[in-house]
Design an enzyme around this catalytic site. Structure first.
Site, short mmCIF file in Angstrom:
data_model
loop_
_atom_site.label_atom_id
_atom_site.label_comp_id
_atom_site.label_asym_id
_atom_site.label_seq_id
_atom_site.Cartn_x
_atom_site.Cartn_y
_atom_site.Cartn_z
N ARG A 1 23.48 9.65 24.25
CA ARG A 1 23.05 8.28 24.53
C ARG A 1 21.53 8.15 24.45
O ARG A 1 21.00 7.09 24.11
CB ARG A 1 23.60 7.78 25.88
CG ARG A 1 23.61 6.27 25.97
CD ARG A 1 24.23 5.77 27.27
NE ARG A 1 25.64 5.44 27.17
CZ ARG A 1 26.14 4.31 26.69
NH1 ARG A 1 25.33 3.37 26.23
NH2 ARG A 1 27.44 4.10 26.66
N GLU B 1 30.59 10.80 38.75
CA GLU B 1 31.42 10.75 37.55
C GLU B 1 32.04 12.13 37.32
O GLU B 1 33.22 12.25 37.04
CB GLU B 1 30.59 10.31 36.34
CG GLU B 1 31.42 10.25 35.06
CD GLU B 1 30.69 9.67 33.85
OE1 GLU B 1 29.69 8.95 34.03
OE2 GLU B 1 31.13 9.94 32.72
N GLU C 1 24.78 -1.05 34.09
CA GLU C 1 23.62 -0.21 33.82
C GLU C 1 22.41 -0.91 33.21
O GLU C 1 21.28 -0.56 33.53
CB GLU C 1 24.03 0.95 32.89
CG GLU C 1 24.98 1.94 33.52
CD GLU C 1 25.60 2.85 32.48
OE1 GLU C 1 26.50 2.38 31.73
OE2 GLU C 1 25.18 4.01 32.38
N1 MTE Z 1 26.48 -0.72 41.63
C1 MTE Z 1 26.73 -0.27 42.88
N2 MTE Z 1 26.61 -1.12 43.91
N3 MTE Z 1 27.07 1.04 43.11
C2 MTE Z 1 27.17 1.93 42.08
O1 MTE Z 1 27.49 3.11 42.31
N4 MTE Z 1 26.99 2.32 39.65
C3 MTE Z 1 26.36 1.89 38.42
C4 MTE Z 1 26.64 0.41 38.17
N5 MTE Z 1 26.36 -0.36 39.34
C5 MTE Z 1 26.91 1.49 40.75
C6 MTE Z 1 26.59 0.12 40.58
C7 MTE Z 1 26.79 2.64 37.25
S1 MTE Z 1 26.05 4.12 36.92
C8 MTE Z 1 27.75 2.18 36.41
S2 MTE Z 1 28.19 3.02 35.02
C9 MTE Z 1 28.46 0.92 36.67
O2 MTE Z 1 28.03 0.28 37.85
C10 MTE Z 1 29.94 1.22 36.79
O3 MTE Z 1 30.68 0.11 37.06
P1 MTE Z 1 31.11 -0.95 35.93
O4 MTE Z 1 31.57 -0.15 34.76
O5 MTE Z 1 32.17 -1.70 36.59
O6 MTE Z 1 29.89 -1.75 35.61
N1 HPA Z 2 28.49 6.65 29.59
C1 HPA Z 2 28.84 7.07 30.81
N2 HPA Z 2 29.62 8.08 31.03
C2 HPA Z 2 30.10 8.73 29.98
C3 HPA Z 2 29.78 8.35 28.69
C4 HPA Z 2 28.93 7.25 28.48
O1 HPA Z 2 28.61 6.85 27.35
N3 HPA Z 2 30.40 9.20 27.86
C5 HPA Z 2 31.05 10.06 28.64
N4 HPA Z 2 30.89 9.79 29.92
MO1 MOS Z 3 27.41 5.28 35.12
S1 MOS Z 3 25.87 6.61 34.79
O1 MOS Z 3 28.03 5.49 33.49
O2 MOS Z 3 28.42 6.19 36.10
#
Ligand code: MTE
Ligand code: HPA
Ligand code: MOS
Length: 758
Positions: free
Chosen positions: A304, A226, A706
């Site tokens: 958070r 990120e 998550e």
């Molecule tokens: N799933 C896979 N296969 N690979 C990833 O890197 N990242 C996770 C989750 N699932 C991840 C994953 C994290 S930290 C987040 S925030 C969300 O996917 C991000 O994607 P989304 O916002 O589309 O759920």
């Molecule tokens: N989640 C994940 N990434 C972020 C957030 C959050 O709430 N705020 C800023 N970056």
């Molecule tokens: Mo997920 S820790 O918000 O990339």
């Protein structure tokens, strides 16, 4: 619908950063980093390295034309160390060579002379010394001070959780090359293309429009890309610009593990008050977040932690304070759950402690305090559409909790050295970036004249399946075959000013923006159709690649409609912008409505502990999860299984060890153990809660990225419950991960010294 990447992945055809064909003349970058956690640099001697044949240039902070600054939230993190180093692995210089091998050889030839200073690795020590990243924050509901007197029982304790290495399969990397007029293009393995663009512009001292960032997909991010993909993108862009050559940087695994931040370790103190009916009436908690050497995302992560300090429970009196402690570890960063899991571990520990003292099962306390509609979170948001009770009730009913309890009791009575433990784990996770301003996204849709569709959004595919979901949104909006839709790479020239793909909100935010763009196009196309079919727009609809008039198929196919619109000079391109409505938060009061909605679920864990060895196996995890109306059940199931196992790993076996000098000891896969196929639960059963979903979720399909990680907390407490059965003397400790070594110690600890037979 299957994940659109499944064939490419299986055949090895999918393109990751390292698969991009390199251009002629490409140079390879390797990073020379700090060999201690804290110190003043007296001298660095590059001469021997510079003389190695094949070495082209070694860049340091002195070569930076703009600012030596990559901090995302606070400007407190240099790209390259200047006169001090603040963590083991802090970048000092970038070596550019004709081959990767030479670059690595050159690294070994650099001599550095450092005056070492004492490092801080423990957050409590940092707090005591006043070493904080920013001032502490407190969330408050009711009056805890007055509430203690009214509690029948009050318990205190501490709870610590360790960090976690992201271990994305694809390590960090970037590939940059100069375009004409001093413009630069960077292919980056980042969750935040705009962050890379913005930071490259700052470090190079050029406007953002001269920087293009392109992302095809990531081999996993999990939060680790990120913010922390930025440095490598910036280094590659800097070198490409200065040397006018393409530059590729891909970290080796051990370099990645050493140099990058991880999940934040936390230490915490709690105090919990309950009544005779097991209602929690007061909860006080202090969190000591180990932020590492710079802010990175720590302020947002800490926030958070506070938001999720009470997990799925309603507690009328809460004071939660958090300190972001500055230490000499690599800056810790986002990791699935983003501080939420660390906060939730403490309330679950407090409940486990109270349960032990009161001689009841923790699940009796958990159940008594589950959130219901109308309750207030400590941050002021009122609970709506709570599914804490419904998922709890369904998991107990569906998987017959009473029978399971009896089975476990019978097993434990019949086995001397094997003991089973059970735990229930409810989860409640808020969906939205906690920083309200970040909750927006855009999408760009082109309908080509042959009827095929190209979609660009700000979403980054990292394995979570967001591209498949985006494709579904577009195909659905136009009612066309999904094979007519293509997902473009994520590129800052097509979709600008994006928030990172994070906070589980990527599909919601980008999907809504995409829906808006598609709806606008659809309106225009319907007008064309009405014109062609000489009817009123109200009679037009699209189904299965065809125009329908008054619910009857017309002679116009999708392709013919698009062709007609094209010839009529209708604009076949549209941009959609979405900003989550309703949400707000006032930091001066620490109150507001920060989340679009919450995701709920409840898991049951059953573990068998081998009480001779201290090892354990999870017999089963059975859970009921609130998907809303899942738009892709197989992808969502994959997210549950992956998140769950990653959470179990954090709670049980993934043990990050730093020496007291601040050196990462668990620096490779030989010393850092993550779950493998043998350590996942033997049985994982996932049941969907049938719920209406939520208007603010894309197609009412709730965010799923998550939340499942936090089911993993149940692993800790299930093991603890088994240990309690074997060893009545065991004094509960809350220091995750519960590794086999710790389990073994716990199984044999004695409160009185004279133990017969031992
Ligand atoms: N799933 C896979 N296969 N690979 C990833 O890197 N990242 C996770 C989750 N699932 C991840 C994953 C994290 S930290 C987040 S925030 C969300 O996917 C991000 O994607 P989304 O916002 O589309 O759920
Ligand atoms: N989640 C994940 N990434 C972020 C957030 C959050 O709430 N705020 C800023 N970056
Ligand atoms: Mo997920 S820790 O918000 O990339």
């Amino acid at each position: 619908m299957k994940n659109i990447d499944s064939k490419g992945h299986v055949r090895g055809e999918s393109i990751y950063l390292d698969d991009i064909p390199v251009r002629v003349g490409t140079l390879y970058g390797d990073i020379f980093d700090a060999p201690c956690a804290h110190g003043k640099i007296k001298r660095v001697d590059y001469s021997e390295a510079e003389q190695l044949p094949g070495v082209v240039k070694i860049l340091t902070f002195k070569d930076i034309p703009g600012e030596n600054q990559i901090g995302g939230i606070f400007p407190d993190e240099p790209l390259f160390a200047e006169d001090e180093v603040h963590f083991w692995g802090m970048p000092i210089a970038l070596i550019l060579a004709e081959t990767e091998f030479v670059a690595r050889q050159a690294r070994k030839l650099i001599r550095i002379d450092i005056d070492e200073l004492p490092p801080i690795v423990d957050p409590r020590e940092a707090k005591a010394k006043g070493s904080l990243i920013f001032p502490p924050r407190t969330f408050k509901l009711g009056e805890v001070e007055q509430a203690w007197e009214q509690c029948d029982y009050v318990f205190e304790g501490s709870a610590d959780s360790e960090g976690q290495e992201h271990l994305y399969i694809e390590t960090q990397g970037a590939y940059a090359y100069q375009m004409e007029n001093g413009n630069v293009r960077i292919a980056s393995s980042t969750q935040g293309p705009t962050a890379v663009q913005r930071t490259v512009a700052k470090v190079l001292g050029i406007p953002m429009h001269k920087v293009e960032v392109d992302v095809t997909r990531l081999g996993g991010g999990f939060g680790g890309k990120e913010d922390q993909a930025t440095a490598w993108g910036v280094m590659a862009a800097l070198a490409a610009t200065l040397l006018k050559k393409p530059v590729k940087i891909v970290l080796h695994r051990m370099d990645d593990m050493r140099m990058t931040g991880k999940r934040h370790p936390y230490k915490s103190d709690f105090k919990i008050g309950l009544n005779k009916d097991l209602k929690i009436c007061a909860y006080e908690v202090a969190f000591y977040q180990n932020a590492g050497a710079a802010a990175d995302l720590s302020p947002a992560v800490m926030e958070r932690t506070l938001f999720h300090a009470t997990n799925s429970y309603y507690i009328p009196n809460v004071t939660a304070t958090a300190y972001s402690c500055k230490t000499h570890l690599p800056p810790n960063t986002a990791f699935r759950g983003f501080g939420g899991p660390q906060g939730m571990f403490v309330i679950e520990s407090a409940i486990a402690k109270a349960a032990k003292e009161l001689g009841v099962a923790a699940h009796e306390i958990q159940q008594q305090n589950l959130l219901k509609d109308g309750d207030e979170f400590p941050y002021g948001q009122i609970v709506e559409h709570a599914e804490a009770h419904s998922t709890w009730a369904k998991v107990c009913d569906k998987f017959d909790l009473e029978a399971l309890k009896e089975e476990i009791e019978a097993f434990n009575a019949n086995h001397k050295h094997l003991k089973k433990g059970m735990a229930l784990q409810p989860v409640c996770f808020g969906i939205s970036f906690t920083n309200t301003a970040m909750n927006n996204a855009r999408a760009l849709v082109h309908i080509y004249s042959d009827g095929s569709v190209g979609v660009s959004t700000g979403a980054v595919e990292m394995g979570q399946g967001v591209n498949t979901k985006m494709l579904q949104v577009a195909a659905n909006a136009f009612s066309i075959d999904p094979c007519k839709v293509k997902l473009e790479t994520t590129n800052t020239t097509r979709v600008a000013n994006t928030s990172p793909s994070a906070a589980s909100s990527t599909a919601d935010l980008n999907g809504k923006a995409l829906q808006i763009a598609c709806d606008k196009l659809l309106e225009r196309l319907k007008q064309t159709a009405a014109k062609v079919l000489k009817t009123d727009v109200a009679h037009i609809s699209l189904h299965d690649d065809r125009v329908y008039c008054k619910s009857e198929p017309s002679e116009l196919s999708w392709e013919q409609l698009v062709q007609a619109a094209f010839l009529d000079r209708v604009c076949l391109t549209e941009n959609g912008h979405y900003a989550t409505p309703v949400i707000h938060f006032d930091k001066t009061k620490e109150k507001g409505h920060p989340f679009a909605y919450h995701v709920y679920g409840t898991a049951i864990f059953v573990v068998t502990v081998d009480c001779i060895r201290g090892t354990y196996e999870f017999d089963a995890v059975k859970l009921v999860h609130d998907f809303g109306k899942s738009m892709n059940e197989s992808i969502d199931l994959g997210q549950i299984e992956g998140g769950l196992v990653q959470g179990i790993g954090w709670m049980t076996m993934e043990e990050l060890k730093y020496s007291k000098e601040g050196k990462l000891l668990s620096n490779a896969l030989s010393t850092y153990k993550i779950p493998d196929i043998y350590s996942v639960p033997k049985e994982i059963q996932v049941e969907a809660l049938e719920s209406d979903g939520h208007e603010m979720a894309i197609k009412k399909s709730k965010a799923v990225g998550e939340p499942p990680l936090m089911y993993g907390l149940g692993a800790y407490f299930a093991i603890q419950n088994a240990v309690k059965v074997y060893n009545p003397d065991y004094q509960l400790k809350f220091d995750a991960p519960f590794t086999p070594e710790k389990v073994l110690t716990a199984l044999y600890e004695r409160t009185n010294v004279s133990v017969p037979g031992v």
